[in-house]
Design a protein around this motif. Structure first.
Motif, PDB file in Angstrom:
ATOM      1  N   THR A 121       9.861 -71.004  74.024  1.00  0.00           N
ATOM      2  CA  THR A 121      10.039 -70.236  75.257  1.00  0.00           C
ATOM      3  C   THR A 121       9.705 -71.074  76.488  1.00  0.00           C
ATOM      4  O   THR A 121       9.530 -70.528  77.577  1.00  0.00           O
ATOM      5  N   ASN A 126       0.808 -69.901  74.700  1.00  0.00           N
ATOM      6  CA  ASN A 126       1.032 -70.820  75.804  1.00  0.00           C
ATOM      7  C   ASN A 126       0.199 -72.070  75.558  1.00  0.00           C
ATOM      8  O   ASN A 126      -1.008 -71.981  75.380  1.00  0.00           O
ATOM      9  N   ASN A 128      11.451 -72.966  78.418  1.00  0.00           N
ATOM     10  CA  ASN A 128      12.389 -72.840  79.543  1.00  0.00           C
ATOM     11  C   ASN A 128      12.946 -71.430  79.694  1.00  0.00           C
ATOM     12  O   ASN A 128      13.982 -71.232  80.333  1.00  0.00           O
ATOM     13  N   LYS A 129      12.287 -70.457  79.094  1.00  0.00           N
ATOM     14  CA  LYS A 129      12.719 -69.056  79.182  1.00  0.00           C
ATOM     15  C   LYS A 129      11.559 -68.251  79.758  1.00  0.00           C
ATOM     16  O   LYS A 129      10.395 -68.578  79.539  1.00  0.00           O
ATOM     17  N   ASP A 130      11.885 -67.212  80.459  1.00  0.00           N
ATOM     18  CA  ASP A 130      10.838 -66.393  81.054  1.00  0.00           C
ATOM     19  C   ASP A 130      10.791 -65.035  80.359  1.00  0.00           C
ATOM     20  O   ASP A 130      11.364 -64.068  80.838  1.00  0.00           O
ATOM     21  N   TYR A 131      10.153 -65.002  79.196  1.00  0.00           N
ATOM     22  CA  TYR A 131       9.966 -63.734  78.495  1.00  0.00           C
ATOM     23  C   TYR A 131       8.696 -63.094  79.030  1.00  0.00           C
ATOM     24  O   TYR A 131       7.672 -63.765  79.191  1.00  0.00           O
ATOM     25  N   PRO A 132       8.734 -61.797  79.305  1.00  0.00           N
ATOM     26  CA  PRO A 132       7.547 -61.148  79.880  1.00  0.00           C
ATOM     27  C   PRO A 132       6.407 -61.049  78.872  1.00  0.00           C
ATOM     28  O   PRO A 132       6.618 -61.157  77.659  1.00  0.00           O
ATOM     29  N   SER A 145       5.339 -73.333  75.670  1.00  0.00           N
ATOM     30  CA  SER A 145       5.051 -71.938  75.330  1.00  0.00           C
ATOM     31  C   SER A 145       5.987 -71.524  74.198  1.00  0.00           C
ATOM     32  O   SER A 145       7.068 -72.087  74.028  1.00  0.00           O
TER      33      SER A 145
END
Length: 155
Positions: A106, A34, A108-112, A90
């Motif tokens: 990542t 991040n 604009n993506k929400d990977y855990p 990120s």
């Protein structure tokens, strides 16, 4: 910092040689980072890379499943440039067994958290053992340390 990136490259290359000699496997590595300027009160800025012995290339299968927004990069030294050039907040860094390196955007993506641990655990049919908070594998850590210690110390 360039010297830290070069040190990381040396560590990865040394680990790759040890995995090849000890397990007859290639090296797969990844890191979920991040770049955000906001720092959680529960964390400090850091990097940690997962280094895994793995038999075959995994990128193609994984990218088919998730259709990542990614950049193929020539070396770890290119990461900062690519992050700045493409305004990446990120990322996931993925190094495959064929020595190809991918920078997955990542932003604009929400990977855990622990995303690639989950993906690999599912692929290897390891149930929920990806969750290091519940599955410590301390015995396996000691076993691996005992197996590889002399390889890293040059004994």
């Amino acid at each position: 910092p360039v010297n830290q990136q070069l040190e990381l490259v040396n560590i990865i290359n040394e680990t790759k040689a040890v995995f090849k000699n000890s397990y007859d496997m290639n090296l797969l590595f990844f890191e979920h980072g991040n770049i955000s300027k906001k720092t959680s009160t529960n964390s400090i800025d850091h990097i940690h890379i997962h280094l895994l012995p793995f038999k075959h290339s995994f990128w193609g299968e994984m990218n088919k499943m998730y259709n990542f927004d990614f950049y193929k990069i020539d070396s770890i030294e290119c990461i900062n440039y690519m992050i700045e050039k493409n305004n990446i907040a990120s990322y996931i860094l993925f190094g495959d067994t064929d020595d190809k390196i991918y920078l997955i955007d990542t932003t604009n993506k929400d990977y855990p958290s622990q995303f690639l641990r989950i993906v690999l655990s599912e692929y290897l049919k390891m149930d929920k053992s990806w969750n290091w908070k519940n599955h410590y594998f301390v015995d396996k850590m000691y076993e691996t340390y005992a197996d590889l210690c002399s390889s890293f110390l040059g004994a």
